[in-house]
Design an enzyme around this catalytic site. Structure first.
Site, PDB file in Angstrom:
ATOM      1  N   SER A 133       0.917  -0.852   0.412  1.00 56.98           N
ATOM      2  CA  SER A 133       0.306   0.039  -0.156  1.00 56.98           C
ATOM      3  C   SER A 133       0.780   1.503   0.133  1.00 56.98           C
ATOM      4  O   SER A 133       1.944   1.388   0.935  1.00 56.98           O
ATOM      5  CB  SER A 133      -0.938   0.334   1.419  1.00 56.98           C
ATOM      6  OG  SER A 133      -1.349   1.151   1.461  1.00 56.98           O
ATOM      7  N   TYR A 157      -2.323   5.265  -4.537  1.00 56.35           N
ATOM      8  CA  TYR A 157      -2.882   6.797  -4.202  1.00 56.35           C
ATOM      9  C   TYR A 157      -2.989   7.793  -4.761  1.00 56.35           C
ATOM     10  O   TYR A 157      -1.794   8.112  -4.425  1.00 56.35           O
ATOM     11  CB  TYR A 157      -3.402   7.245  -2.882  1.00 56.35           C
ATOM     12  CG  TYR A 157      -4.182   5.818  -2.045  1.00 56.35           C
ATOM     13  CD1 TYR A 157      -5.455   5.780  -2.808  1.00 56.35           C
ATOM     14  CD2 TYR A 157      -3.671   4.875  -0.491  1.00 56.35           C
ATOM     15  CE1 TYR A 157      -6.324   4.600  -1.862  1.00 56.35           C
ATOM     16  CE2 TYR A 157      -4.327   4.721   0.334  1.00 56.35           C
ATOM     17  CZ  TYR A 157      -5.584   3.672  -0.699  1.00 56.35           C
ATOM     18  OH  TYR A 157      -6.755   3.513  -0.053  1.00 56.35           O
ATOM     19  N   THR A 183      -5.834   2.993  -6.883  1.00 55.16           N
ATOM     20  CA  THR A 183      -6.591   2.650  -6.678  1.00 55.16           C
ATOM     21  C   THR A 183      -7.513   4.060  -7.309  1.00 55.16           C
ATOM     22  O   THR A 183      -7.414   5.098  -6.538  1.00 55.16           O
ATOM     23  CB  THR A 183      -6.538   2.168  -4.370  1.00 55.16           C
ATOM     24  OG1 THR A 183      -5.994   1.241  -4.499  1.00 55.16           O
ATOM     25  CG2 THR A 183      -7.949   2.519  -4.138  1.00 55.16           C
ATOM     26  N   LYS A 256      -7.743  -0.706  -9.436  1.00 54.01           N
ATOM     27  CA  LYS A 256      -8.706  -1.317  -8.386  1.00 54.01           C
ATOM     28  C   LYS A 256      -9.500   0.143  -7.970  1.00 54.01           C
ATOM     29  O   LYS A 256      -9.361   0.594  -7.686  1.00 54.01           O
ATOM     30  CB  LYS A 256      -7.064  -1.318  -7.286  1.00 54.01           C
ATOM     31  CG  LYS A 256      -8.281  -1.873  -7.066  1.00 54.01           C
ATOM     32  CD  LYS A 256      -6.818  -1.806  -5.148  1.00 54.01           C
ATOM     33  CE  LYS A 256      -7.789  -2.639  -4.215  1.00 54.01           C
ATOM     34  NZ  LYS A 256      -8.830  -2.226  -3.106  1.00 54.01           N
ATOM     35  N   HIS A 280     -13.708  -2.008  -1.901  1.00 53.62           N
ATOM     36  CA  HIS A 280     -12.844  -1.365  -1.140  1.00 53.62           C
ATOM     37  C   HIS A 280     -13.497  -2.191   0.166  1.00 53.62           C
ATOM     38  O   HIS A 280     -12.794  -2.024   1.442  1.00 53.62           O
ATOM     39  CB  HIS A 280     -12.859   0.265  -0.953  1.00 53.62           C
ATOM     40  CG  HIS A 280     -10.920   1.245  -0.690  1.00 53.62           C
ATOM     41  ND1 HIS A 280     -10.588   1.263  -1.930  1.00 53.62           N
ATOM     42  CD2 HIS A 280     -10.586   0.664   0.168  1.00 53.62           C
ATOM     43  CE1 HIS A 280      -9.831   1.706  -0.915  1.00 53.62           C
ATOM     44  NE2 HIS A 280      -9.891   0.837   0.273  1.00 53.62           N
TER      45      HIS A 280
END
Length: 382
Positions: A133, A157, A183, A256, A280
């Site tokens: 992440s 992100y 994402t 995603k 999510h």
């Protein structure tokens, strides 16, 4: 709790102190992934538990992810498999021993001091891929230094400042990550009522280390710049942002957070390398469909060539089987990482993955599937 698990505290941690019980033994009565959830709740502080386990608003989608998977039956086929099934597969040209990866889960040091390094080592021990992440509590570079060559992907992100986004991508490229998972379904935070009630905040020493150069300490726990709803939406990424990123990286790009056929087709039109059908984990917009409900339609719309991964709700090896039968090439595992880490550290994560792998192979054998290509929708009872 069984004697095999030794807690380092006599009572639960205060709601905001971030203290957890550190131990590295697997409780003897754990037989499936869900068993880890029970132990994790006891090991974690109350506020950390609410942050990790909770969903958005009334948690309708969180519950639906499981209930819809449970509604899908399996069709057994007898006298057809007399050897261990072959679980090897390929996604976007990358070989996977098993059709699963540990998905991008933020702030893993909430569950164990070794955080993302612990879960990566567990994944490597079980020959499972890993997705880091952006909001990891251990840096891109340090995690990559602990990789053994198994598939290692970076979840991105997109940041309000595009130069910061590019810097994250460059760091991932330089560290040796082999795919970029962007994402797109959380431009703003979901209504996390459980963590609000628990007054969750990141404990001292745990933060989004990869973003420390870009954002202030007052930014949200999601690592995005603080501000009003209008400010956040004005800086939210668009499909043009995805196209721009594609021009600035040589890594395969995976989108995603796809739930609709329309969005899947837009992604296909941009020639992205793959998509993740995901809501999510029920943590953003409550009331959307379970991912398993839309997976089949999305696969039919984009055709057989596009790589599709699936997440949100995987708790059994049979869930992996169902997702593949309905069109997924592989799945991502989310919250169980944190449950297993909090319970038994890296050994727990490795054991959790082994449980899923064994269940998946048993399901394949009993449904008459010798290889991944044999897992088709006719093996399901709908």
């Amino acid at each position: 709790m069984p004697d095999t698990v030794k807690l380092t505290q006599d009572k639960p941690a205060d709601a905001n102190d971030g203290v957890y019980a550190v131990h590295n033994q697997i409780p003897s009565d754990i037989a499936c992934v869900d068993d880890y959830q029970i132990y994790a709740k006891q090991a974690l502080s109350h506020s950390s538990w609410e942050y990790i386990d909770g969903g958005s608003a009334d948690e309708l989608t969180l519950s639906r992810n499981r209930s819809e998977l449970n509604k899908i039956g399996l069709m057994t086929k007898v006298l057809s498999v007399n050897a261990q099934p072959n679980t090897h597969t390929t996604v976007m040209g990358q070989a996977l021993y098993h059709p699963m990866l540990l998905g991008p889960v933020a702030y893993q040091q909430l569950a164990h001091p070794l955080g993302e390094v612990a879960s990566l080592k567990a994944a490597s021990a079980q020959d499972v891929g890993y997705v880091l992440s952006t909001l990891s509590s251990i840096s891109i570079e340090q995690v990559a230094d602990n990789s053994d060559g198994s598939p290692l992907w970076f979840q991105l992100y997109i940041q309000p400042n595009f130069n910061h986004t590019l810097d994250l991508i460059r760091r991932a490229e330089k560290a040796g990550f082999s795919a970029l998972v962007i994402t797109v379904d959380a431009p703003i935070n979901g209504l996390r009522n459980r963590e609000q009630r628990a007054s969750f905040r990141l404990p001292e020493g745990i933060f989004a280390v990869n973003l420390s150069e870009y954002v202030s300490a007052s930014s949200s726990v999601h690592g995005l710049a603080g501000g009003s709803l209008a400010d956040l939406l004005n800086s939210a990424p668009t499909w043009d942002t995805i196209a721009k990123i594609q021009q600035h990286t040589y890594l395969p790009v995976i989108i995603k957070g796809i739930l609709s056929v329309d969005d899947a087709l837009i992604a296909k039109s941009l020639a992205v390398d793959g998509i993740v059908v995901s809501n999510h984990g029920g943590r953003v917009l409550d009331g959307v469909p379970a991912t398993i409900e839309v997976l089949g339609d999305i696969r039919q719309a984009v055709g057989p060539e596009m790589s599709i991964l699936f997440d949100s709700g995987i708790r059994r090896g049979s869930d992996i089987f169902k997702a593949i039968a309905l069109g997924a090439d592989a799945v991502l595992i989310g919250r169980p990482i944190m449950y297993a880490l909090a319970t038994a550290g890296p050994l727990g994560v490795a054991h959790m993955l082994r449980l899923l792998k064994d269940e998946f192979e048993i399901t394949m054998a009993l449904c008459g599937c010798k290889s991944i290509s044999d897992i088709t929708s006719d093996k399901l009872y709908l």
